[in-house]
Enzyme design. Structure first.
Site, mmCIF file in Angstrom:
data_model
loop_
_atom_site.group_PDB
_atom_site.id
_atom_site.type_symbol
_atom_site.label_atom_id
_atom_site.label_comp_id
_atom_site.label_asym_id
_atom_site.label_seq_id
_atom_site.Cartn_x
_atom_site.Cartn_y
_atom_site.Cartn_z
ATOM 1 N N GLY A 46 19.543 -37.404 51.245
ATOM 2 C CA GLY A 46 20.757 -37.774 51.495
ATOM 3 C C GLY A 46 21.841 -36.665 51.576
ATOM 4 N N HIS A 87 5.538 -32.696 48.910
ATOM 5 C CA HIS A 87 6.328 -33.920 48.752
ATOM 6 C C HIS A 87 6.009 -34.861 47.716
ATOM 7 C CE1 HIS A 87 8.316 -37.646 50.359
ATOM 8 N NE2 HIS A 87 9.267 -36.610 50.667
ATOM 9 N N LYS A 122 10.249 -30.436 59.463
ATOM 10 C CA LYS A 122 9.276 -31.047 58.580
ATOM 11 C C LYS A 122 9.064 -32.595 58.656
ATOM 12 C CE LYS A 122 9.567 -32.851 53.569
ATOM 13 N NZ LYS A 122 9.529 -34.092 54.093
ATOM 14 N N LYS A 132 12.125 -41.968 60.679
ATOM 15 C CA LYS A 132 10.993 -41.482 59.989
ATOM 16 C C LYS A 132 9.584 -41.492 60.852
ATOM 17 C CE LYS A 132 11.175 -42.302 55.239
ATOM 18 N NZ LYS A 132 11.422 -42.597 54.086
ATOM 19 N N ASP A 136 8.059 -36.369 58.060
ATOM 20 C CA ASP A 136 8.386 -37.395 56.823
ATOM 21 C C ASP A 136 7.174 -37.767 56.267
ATOM 22 O OD1 ASP A 136 10.037 -38.809 55.399
ATOM 23 O OD2 ASP A 136 11.460 -39.218 57.019
ATOM 24 N N GLU A 137 7.170 -38.258 55.026
ATOM 25 C CA GLU A 137 6.067 -38.466 54.186
ATOM 26 C C GLU A 137 5.252 -39.724 54.906
ATOM 27 O OE1 GLU A 137 9.189 -39.113 53.121
ATOM 28 O OE2 GLU A 137 9.427 -41.226 53.047
ATOM 29 N N LYS A 197 14.819 -38.214 62.108
ATOM 30 C CA LYS A 197 14.863 -39.556 62.067
ATOM 31 C C LYS A 197 15.070 -40.324 63.185
ATOM 32 C CE LYS A 197 14.708 -38.760 57.334
ATOM 33 N NZ LYS A 197 14.004 -39.364 56.168
ATOM 34 N N LYS A 212 21.146 -39.398 47.940
ATOM 35 C CA LYS A 212 20.833 -40.551 47.848
ATOM 36 C C LYS A 212 19.774 -41.009 46.722
ATOM 37 C CE LYS A 212 17.039 -40.562 51.032
ATOM 38 N NZ LYS A 212 16.303 -40.949 52.584
ATOM 39 N N GLY A 272 17.752 -34.768 56.707
ATOM 40 C CA GLY A 272 17.214 -35.511 57.630
ATOM 41 C C GLY A 272 18.299 -36.429 58.359
ATOM 42 N N GLY A 273 18.792 -37.397 57.633
ATOM 43 C CA GLY A 273 19.968 -38.093 58.395
ATOM 44 C C GLY A 273 21.084 -37.120 58.490
HETATM 45 C C1 CAP Z 1 15.020 -37.097 52.948
HETATM 46 C C2 CAP Z 1 13.646 -37.620 53.052
HETATM 47 C C3 CAP Z 1 12.713 -37.364 51.706
HETATM 48 C C4 CAP Z 1 13.533 -37.372 50.248
HETATM 49 C C5 CAP Z 1 12.481 -37.675 49.042
HETATM 50 C C6 CAP Z 1 13.579 -39.113 53.105
HETATM 51 O O1 CAP Z 1 15.573 -37.504 54.044
HETATM 52 O O2 CAP Z 1 12.727 -37.207 53.914
HETATM 53 O O3 CAP Z 1 11.576 -37.935 51.666
HETATM 54 O O4 CAP Z 1 14.117 -36.396 50.051
HETATM 55 O O5 CAP Z 1 13.099 -37.681 48.056
HETATM 56 O O6 CAP Z 1 12.869 -39.828 53.779
HETATM 57 O O7 CAP Z 1 14.498 -39.657 52.343
HETATM 58 P P1 CAP Z 1 17.172 -37.562 54.387
HETATM 59 P P2 CAP Z 1 13.029 -36.626 46.846
HETATM 60 O O8 CAP Z 1 17.717 -35.900 54.479
HETATM 61 O O9 CAP Z 1 17.383 -38.480 55.589
HETATM 62 O O10 CAP Z 1 17.857 -38.255 53.164
HETATM 63 O O11 CAP Z 1 13.172 -35.097 47.772
HETATM 64 O O12 CAP Z 1 13.953 -36.625 45.834
HETATM 65 O O13 CAP Z 1 11.364 -36.155 46.349
HETATM 66 MG MG MG Z 2 11.006 -38.398 53.612
#
Ligand code: CAP
Ligand code: MG
Length: 411
Positions: free
Chosen positions: A339, A267, A175, A151, A177-178, A149, A307, A361-362
């Site tokens: 989160g 993802h 990993k 992202k 990020d999307e 992060k 989160k 991540g955070g």
């Molecule tokens: C987590 C994350 C993922 C979320 C998606 C984000 O980062 O990389 O995309 O987990 O939700 O960008 O939020 P953090 P889910 O660890 O910083 O929160 O896994 O529920 O599909």
């Molecule tokens: Mg993400």
């Protein structure tokens, strides 16, 4: 005109055999026999009116509502309605026009079951939990992953450095990020090259196997090209954002990855657009089952505590969809993410046990002393739980964990 036709799709004495069963919740001002008949009709052979010619052979293909329980219905579909191994066609039928029908106020596709005779046409995971554990050479604890992060915004050098710091701190898997794919300031090829170099350093220094879930999400042929590059570099994983890419693309990637020997991290960004409204849309259970059928090796399932929306019951259900024995499909590694930070690890391990990939991540890069210490704190929290030691006690002799708990607490 001709609406009595819809109740022909309802037969509460019907017993499906070797058929696909879909479970829906239907909201409508019409009597449930008629509204559910409309769902069964439009998702199988019907249209909005009686047809003058309907041979018995085609009548045999009519879906049957065989259970009604308030607003909840179960519909049986002959497997012949569907093309073998084709997820888009399956969705075009049982999750297609029926969502837009004027007579239906709300429709929720909650769950489905497929018989073995249909399941066998889908590949399922190539690696699954055991295969991924063999790649990572970790068999007795949760795997850890981290998304750098912010992202997006790093260039390839900065990104590789964050990866390296995370790995040497104890993270197993980096990993993407999307929303990081191949932007002008961090092109895919350059990122792959730099991160692979950083991984080599980290593996040499730690003696541990490290993985990289590189996001190949793009147009399908470009994804195949990217997967080939990933394999050429000797990385074992690709990541695909399966809903934005679409199930067709996921199936294409699955085929390619079989050829190349790569595992797929799934993802699920965008799922909230159709999973959040409990009166309409498609449940995460359905999407997770489809992902397992298509053949992803890791799948995000949520946290129940972090989160993102989603309570513990839902997360446990998705965990089971990933891991429990189901036809010919290997178990999928559930990924708990969103989160998370060290203070939440006891909750996560209580929910999942050790067969989980914990992604923070955070919760790694927001550590007051940086990514490496953040990675250490995460691993310390996992060790504490596995050793049965309370986090606060463990933190007395592990300053990185102590700082993380100071920063984020335990909720
Ligand atoms: C987590 C994350 C993922 C979320 C998606 C984000 O980062 O990389 O995309 O987990 O939700 O960008 O939020 P953090 P889910 O660890 O910083 O929160 O896994 O529920 O599909
Ligand atoms: Mg993400």
């Amino acid at each position: 005109m001709g609406f009595e036709w819809y109740t022909d799709f309802v037969d509460l004495s019907y017993k499906p055999e070797d058929e696909i069963v879909c479970y829906f919740k239907v909201k409508s001002d019409l009597p449930i026999e008629e509204s559910s008949g409309r769902v069964a009709s439009e998702s199988s052979v019907g249209t909005w009116t009686t047809l003058s010619r309907l041979p018995d052979r085609i009548k045999w293909l009519m879906a049957k509502v065989f259970r009604i329980d308030g607003e909840r219905i179960a519909v049986a579909y002959k497997t012949d309605l569907f093309e073998e191994g084709n997820i888009p066609q399956f969705l075009s039928s049982v999750a297609g026009n029926i969502f837009g029908m004027r007579a239906i106020k709300g429709l929720r596709f909650e769950d489905f079951e497929v018989p073995a005779s249909f399941a066998k046409h889908f590949k399922g995971p190539n690696f699954g939990i055991d295969g991924v554990r063999n790649i990572m050479r970790v068999h007795d604890r949760p795997l850890t992953a981290t998304v750098p992060k912010p992202k997006v915004g790093f260039d390839a050098d900065e990104y590789a450095e964050v990866g390296y710091r995370s790995w040497v701190g104890g993270i197993d898997i980096l990993k993407d990020d999307e929303n990081l794919t191949s932007q002008p300031f961090i092109r895919f090829e350059k990122r792959l090259a730099k991160v692979m170099k950083a991984r080599e350093r980290a593996e040499n220094e730690t003696g541990e196997k490290k993985g990289y879930l590189i996001n190949i999400t793009a147009e399908a042929r470009e994804m195949e090209r990217r997967a080939e590059l990933v394999a050429d570099y000797g990385n074992e994983f690709v990541m695909v954002d399966i809903l934005t890419a679409g199930f067709s693309a996921v199936q294409t990637v699955r085929n390619k990855c079989e050829e190349l020997g790569l595992a797929i991290h799934a993802h699920r960004a965008m799922h909230g657009a159709f999973t959040r409204n409990e009166e309409h849309g498609i449940s995460l259970k359905v999407l997770t089952k489809l992902a397992r059928m298509a053949g992803v090796d890791h799948m995000h399932v949520g946290t129940g505590v972090g989160k993102m929306a989603g309570d513990k019951a839902e997360v446990m259900e998705l965990r089971d969809v990933c891991r429990k024995s189901w036809h010919n499909f290997k178990p999928v590694f559930p990924v708990s993410s969103g989160g998370l930070h060290p203070g939440l690890i006891p909750d996560i391990i209580e929910l999942f046990g050790v067969d989980v990939i914990i992604q923070a991540g955070g919760g790694v890069h927001g550590h007051p002393d940086g990514s490496e210490k953040g990675a250490m704190a995460l691993r310390q929290a996992i060790s504490a739980v596995l050793e049965g030691v309370d986090l606060e006690d463990y933190a007395k002799s592990h300053s990185e964990l102590a700082r993380a708990l100071e920063r984020w607490g335990r909720v």
